[in-house]
Design an enzyme around this catalytic site. Structure first.
Site, PDB file in Angstrom:
ATOM      1  CG  HIS A 173      32.777  30.078  50.899  1.00 54.96           C
ATOM      2  ND1 HIS A 173      32.816  31.389  50.380  1.00 54.96           N
ATOM      3  CD2 HIS A 173      33.851  29.431  50.367  1.00 54.96           C
ATOM      4  CE1 HIS A 173      33.846  31.520  49.567  1.00 54.96           C
ATOM      5  NE2 HIS A 173      34.495  30.343  49.532  1.00 54.96           N
TER       6      HIS A 173
ATOM      7  CG  HIS B 280      37.077  25.218  43.811  1.00 53.49           C
ATOM      8  ND1 HIS B 280      36.119  24.653  44.631  1.00 53.49           N
ATOM      9  CD2 HIS B 280      37.601  26.249  44.540  1.00 53.49           C
ATOM     10  CE1 HIS B 280      36.072  25.296  45.783  1.00 53.49           C
ATOM     11  NE2 HIS B 280      36.964  26.280  45.743  1.00 53.49           N
TER      12      HIS B 280
ATOM     13  CG  HIS C  16      39.174  27.773  49.403  1.00 52.07           C
ATOM     14  ND1 HIS C  16      38.688  27.283  48.202  1.00 52.07           N
ATOM     15  CD2 HIS C  16      40.517  27.538  49.374  1.00 52.07           C
ATOM     16  CE1 HIS C  16      39.675  26.778  47.499  1.00 52.07           C
ATOM     17  NE2 HIS C  16      40.811  26.933  48.199  1.00 52.07           N
TER      18      HIS C  16
ATOM     19  CG  ASP D  58      34.257  27.010  48.080  1.00 48.42           C
ATOM     20  OD1 ASP D  58      35.452  27.040  48.457  1.00 48.42           O
ATOM     21  OD2 ASP D  58      33.828  27.642  47.077  1.00 48.42           O
TER      22      ASP D  58
END
Length: 266
Positions: free
Chosen positions: A238, A159, A240, A163
């Site tokens: 969500h 990642h 990011h 998030d």
């Protein structure tokens, strides 16, 4: 007819005032004119002196008139002097009052200017602080996926941001002052915005349902830049969020450390 001599007085006698002298002089002249006592009583003496029985009364009358005229001139001069002094005092008082009013006005204007300048400085300082303050991209949220988390969902194998938990349609804020360098479709990021900040760093906001800014627009801390969503490579609504040293993919840095270094608690 014999006249006795007047005995000398013991002590000093106060001279009569000019007004009493004037009154007495007029009274004597009137007596001379109406009774003729001087003419009948003292004619031989006057004749012996100069052969003119009217010279003494005339001289007495002239002396009284001259004295009265001199006194009137003196009174007039004194009155004019008092009037001049009063006028001068009044003019000075008016000048002093005008000077005091002018000084009071100058001090009031100087005070108002100082207060205005102080208020302007305070406003500029407040604005400077506001612009240098960073905020969270979402209100009342939390991190649902950490930075560098592994998994097959990310092409790099980990990642590249964090998030934030958010329902679809939640307001997304610019974290700091900057200029929008990207606003639109970002492939796996869906609808995204990239902002270049004054310190040369970049922040990215992905998977939004809609955008509120365009490229080249100046933004400030807390300004709305769009609404959260689930566009692009997303498993659900969500936000990011990424922090970068450059505008391109791969220059990412730890977003939590970045925010905390700018005073934002995450």
């Amino acid at each position: 007819m014999a006249f006795g001599s007047r005995p000398a007085g013991s002590g000093k006698h106060r001279g009569s005032s000019r007004l009493s002298r004037k009154t007495a002089g007029y009274a004597g002249i009137a007596a001379l004119a109406t009774t003729g006592v001087v003419g009948s009583f003292a004619a031989p003496a006057f004749a012996a002196d100069n052969g003119n029985t009217h010279s003494a009364p005339d001289n007495a009358l002239g002396a009284v008139v001259a004295e009265d005229l001199a006194g009137d001139i003196e009174d007039q001069a004194a009155s004019q002097q008092r009037a001049a002094e009063h006028a001068a005092a009044k003019a000075q008082a008016e000048a002093d009052a005008k000077q005091r009013a002018s000084e009071a006005k100058r001090l009031a204007e100087a005070k108002a200017k100082a207060e205005r300048e102080a208020a302007e400085r305070a406003a500029r300082e407040e604005e400077r602080k506001r612009l240098n303050t960073f905020v969270s991209p979402l209100d009342s949220s939390y991190v649902s996926t950490q930075y560098k988390a592994g998994g097959g969902m990310w092409s790099s194998g980990s990642h590249t941001g964090i998030d934030f938990h958010a329902a679809s349609g939640t307001t997304v804020h610019a974290v700091g002052v900057g200029v929008v360098v990207e606003a639109g479709w970002g492939g796996a990021y869906g609808n995204n915005v990239v902002i270049k900040h004054n310190d040369g760093t970049y922040t990215q906001y992905g998977h939004m349902s809609s955008l509120s800014v365009s490229v080249g627009q100046q933004v400030t801390p807390g300004q709305q830049i769009g609404l959260s969503g689930s566009t692009g490579n997303s498993s659900g609504p969500h936000l990011h969020f990424e922090a970068r040293t450059g505008a391109d993919y791969g220059s990412d840095i730890d977003p939590i450390s970045y925010l905390r270094s700018h005073g934002v608690s995450v």
